[in-house]
Design an enzyme around this catalytic site. Structure first.
Site, PDB file in Angstrom:
ATOM      1  CG  ASP A   1     -10.143  -4.609   1.139  1.00 29.41           C
ATOM      2  OD1 ASP A   1     -10.413  -5.686   0.572  1.00 29.41           O
ATOM      3  OD2 ASP A   1      -9.016  -4.336   1.583  1.00 29.41           O
TER       4      ASP A   1
ATOM      5  CG  ASP B   1      -7.268  -3.306  -1.023  1.00 25.45           C
ATOM      6  OD1 ASP B   1      -7.698  -2.138  -1.062  1.00 25.45           O
ATOM      7  OD2 ASP B   1      -6.636  -3.757  -0.051  1.00 25.45           O
TER       8      ASP B   1
ATOM      9  CE1 TYR C   1      -3.741 -12.363   3.456  1.00 29.33           C
ATOM     10  CE2 TYR C   1      -4.207 -10.028   3.685  1.00 29.33           C
ATOM     11  CZ  TYR C   1      -3.714 -11.216   4.202  1.00 29.33           C
ATOM     12  OH  TYR C   1      -3.215 -11.247   5.477  1.00 29.33           O
TER      13      TYR C   1
ATOM     14  CD  GLN D   1      -9.530  -5.547   4.588  1.00 30.93           C
ATOM     15  OE1 GLN D   1      -8.591  -6.320   4.610  1.00 30.93           O
ATOM     16  NE2 GLN D   1      -9.349  -4.238   4.587  1.00 30.93           N
TER      17      GLN D   1
ATOM     18  CE1 TYR E   1      -5.044  -0.406   9.748  1.00 27.55           C
ATOM     19  CE2 TYR E   1      -4.218  -2.662   9.764  1.00 27.55           C
ATOM     20  CZ  TYR E   1      -4.448  -1.465   9.104  1.00 27.55           C
ATOM     21  OH  TYR E   1      -4.088  -1.338   7.791  1.00 27.55           O
TER      22      TYR E   1
ATOM     23  CE  LYS F   1      -4.715   4.008   8.619  1.00 32.67           C
ATOM     24  NZ  LYS F   1      -4.904   5.235   9.384  1.00 32.67           N
TER      25      LYS F   1
ATOM     26  CG  ASP G   1      -8.476   2.146   1.539  1.00 39.74           C
ATOM     27  OD1 ASP G   1      -7.513   2.851   1.890  1.00 39.74           O
ATOM     28  OD2 ASP G   1      -8.424   0.925   1.479  1.00 39.74           O
TER      29      ASP G   1
ATOM     30  CD  GLN H   1     -16.711  23.491 -15.615  1.00 41.43           C
ATOM     31  OE1 GLN H   1     -15.659  22.879 -15.660  1.00 41.43           O
ATOM     32  NE2 GLN H   1     -16.796  24.754 -15.948  1.00 41.43           N
ATOM     33  CB  SER H   2     -22.310  26.649 -13.225  1.00 35.98           C
ATOM     34  OG  SER H   2     -23.314  27.589 -13.148  1.00 35.98           O
TER      35      SER H   2
ATOM     36  NE  ARG I   1       3.085  -5.115   8.076  1.00 36.72           N
ATOM     37  CZ  ARG I   1       2.538  -6.328   7.996  1.00 36.72           C
ATOM     38  NH1 ARG I   1       1.414  -6.584   8.603  1.00 36.72           N
ATOM     39  NH2 ARG I   1       3.122  -7.281   7.297  1.00 36.72           N
TER      40      ARG I   1
HETATM   41  C1  F6R Z   1      -2.738  -1.074   4.109  1.00 37.56           C
HETATM   42  C2  F6R Z   1      -2.848  -2.452   3.638  1.00 37.56           C
HETATM   43  C3  F6R Z   1      -1.634  -3.316   3.635  1.00 37.56           C
HETATM   44  C4  F6R Z   1      -1.692  -4.339   4.742  1.00 37.56           C
HETATM   45  C5  F6R Z   1      -0.435  -5.227   4.743  1.00 37.56           C
HETATM   46  C6  F6R Z   1      -0.461  -6.289   5.826  1.00 37.56           C
HETATM   47  O1  F6R Z   1      -3.949  -0.420   4.004  1.00 37.56           O
HETATM   48  O2  F6R Z   1      -3.910  -2.891   3.281  1.00 37.56           O
HETATM   49  O3  F6R Z   1      -0.490  -2.547   3.727  1.00 37.56           O
HETATM   50  O4  F6R Z   1      -1.833  -3.698   5.980  1.00 37.56           O
HETATM   51  O5  F6R Z   1      -0.336  -5.874   3.514  1.00 37.56           O
HETATM   52  O6  F6R Z   1      -1.596  -7.018   5.680  1.00 37.56           O
HETATM   53  P1  F6R Z   1      -1.947  -8.252   6.624  1.00 37.56           P
HETATM   54  O7  F6R Z   1      -1.669  -7.819   8.040  1.00 37.56           O
HETATM   55  O8  F6R Z   1      -3.395  -8.487   6.325  1.00 37.56           O
HETATM   56  O9  F6R Z   1      -1.056  -9.371   6.185  1.00 37.56           O
HETATM   57 MG    MG Z   2      -7.228  -4.884   1.678  1.00 35.39          MG
HETATM   58 MG    MG Z   3      -7.989  -0.596   0.213  1.00 34.70          MG
END
Ligand code: F6R
Ligand code: MG
Ligand code: MG
Length: 376
Positions: free
Chosen positions: A13, A54, A92, A96, A230, A233, A235, A243-244, A267
């Site tokens: 991401d 994303d 956004y 990251q 944190y 995630k 992802d 097959q086989s 989140r």
């Molecule tokens: C979950 C995810 C979104 C963000 C949420 C808050 O994997 O990517 O749910 O956690 O949009 O995002 P921030 O804290 O970056 O504003």
């Molecule tokens: Mg993201």
């Molecule tokens: Mg993602």
């Protein structure tokens, strides 16, 4: 004998459009151009660029083996170049998942998730590659178990002599960074004791016991454990041969007809159903979800990627999507309550401790209120 082919599936991401819901086409075009250049130079046999939510996904074929510096560096460069574009467009969370400023050696611990396998291509080599968004590595445990150990899913385990000997599962303990091999069917109860707790134990590989061939490989990174906090995630991605001596394509897809609950969603802090969708529908928007999974099908031809076919773009998965929506609706009604919200232990990697710190001084020793409440 033909040279073994390596399939490297790498994702990151590096900026969402809009918020965390999707991928901007400019990033995919840039990745496409950079990889086309690498293919012409001879580093790659072939490639495919995709997106799930994303996350930018790269499917690369080559002959350089797993954990190869040239290949991992190439993917890193793609993500770094796309991050520059993401910054320009103010997408956004630009960059990251790139946890380090510079590339060193291979992708391990650097943020992007990856799964790889090296094998001699069979006369026909059908491959399914799964990408998921708004969830984490353990999301593959249940479907991998059902594909390779559950005869109610995979009829071949009962009726095909090549599958009848079962499969060997390699399970990673993500906290202790150690692995164990467990054989199905004899050890399925031991296996389930671990993989039923997918936040801690994730299936990293599956092997055929009849031939010793690699059957499946998944990404097992947990960004929160790497970064100590944190950072989104994980992802995950997963490669499955078909097959086989392996399950049939339909047996590999079958577990996703039940949208099982996974960690992730809003989140990265909620349980939600994993919804199987087409590539076009992999844009989680309701409460940043619910979590999505896409399946790209390829036939390999001397490393060339013939495909993809968008495997969940099929009305036979409509009912799974419908069920996922019903489950999502029901869970959403719990709002901030567990078990929709993740249990406390999992939240310890997130922002909850910061809120706890603020209120720490207001906790008293197990007493009822004695004094009138002081004005705050
Ligand atoms: C979950 C995810 C979104 C963000 C949420 C808050 O994997 O990517 O749910 O956690 O949009 O995002 P921030 O804290 O970056 O504003
Ligand atoms: Mg993201
Ligand atoms: Mg993602």
């Amino acid at each position: 004998m033909a040279e073994p082919i390596t399939l490297s599936v790498i994702k990151a991401d590096i900026g969402g459009y809009v918020g965390h819901s999707g991928m901007h086409p400019a990033l995919m075009e840039a990745a496409q151009e950079r990889l086309e250049f690498a293919r012409r130079q001879g580093d790659l046999i072939d490639f495919h660029v995709t997106a799930c939510g994303d996350d930018l996904g790269l499917v690369l074929t080559h002959t350089l083996g797993n954990d190869n510096e040239i290949i991992h560096k190439l993917a890193w460069q793609v993500f770094a170049e796309c991050t520059d574009i993401a910054k320009e467009l103010k997408l956004y969370g630009a960059g990251q998942d790139l946890l380090s400023d510079a590339f060193s050696g291979n992708m391990k611990g650097m943020g992007p998730g990856y799964a790889e396998m090296t094998f001699e291509e069979r006369p026909a080599e059908p491959i399914i590659i799964f990408f998921a968004d708004k969830t984490s590595a353990g999301a593959w445990n249940l479907p991998l178990y059902r594909m390779f150990a559950d005869p109610f899913t995979t009829a071949g385990l009962v009726i095909s002599p090549e599958l009848h000997q079962g499969f060997c599962f390699v399970v990673l303990d993500v906290k202790e960074n150690r692995t164990i091999e467990l054989n199905a069917p004899e050890e399925i109860y031991d296996l389930l004791a671990y993989i039923g707790s997918p936040g801690r134990y994730t299936i990293s590989q599956v092997y055929s016991r009849a031939t010793g061939d690699i059957a499946a490989a998944s990404s097992t990174q947990r960004l929160s454990l790497i970064a100590g906090k944190y950072v989104g995630k994980d992802d995950p991605v997963c490669i499955v041969r078909s097959q086989s001596q392996f399950p049939a394509v339909g047996e590999i897809l079958e577990p996703f007809a039940t949208p099982h609950l996974v960690e992730g969603w809003m989140r990265g802090s909620h349980h939600g159903p994993l919804m199987p969708v087409s590539v076009a529908q992999a844009t989680p928007s309701r409460f940043d979800g619910p979590p999505r999974v896409i399946a790209l099908g390829f036939q390999l031809a001397q490393g060339r990627l013939i495909g993809p076919r968008d495997m969940f773009d099929d009305p036979s998965f409509d009912e799974a999507r419908h069920q996922a929506n019903l489950i999502a609706e029901y869970l959403r009604r719990h709002g901030p309550f567990e078990p929709h919200r993740l249990p406390l232990a999992d939240m310890e990697y997130t922002t909850l401790p910061q809120i706890g710190q603020k209120l720490e001084h207001r906790w008293r020793d197990g007493k009822d209120k004695e004094e009138p409440v002081a004005a705050f």
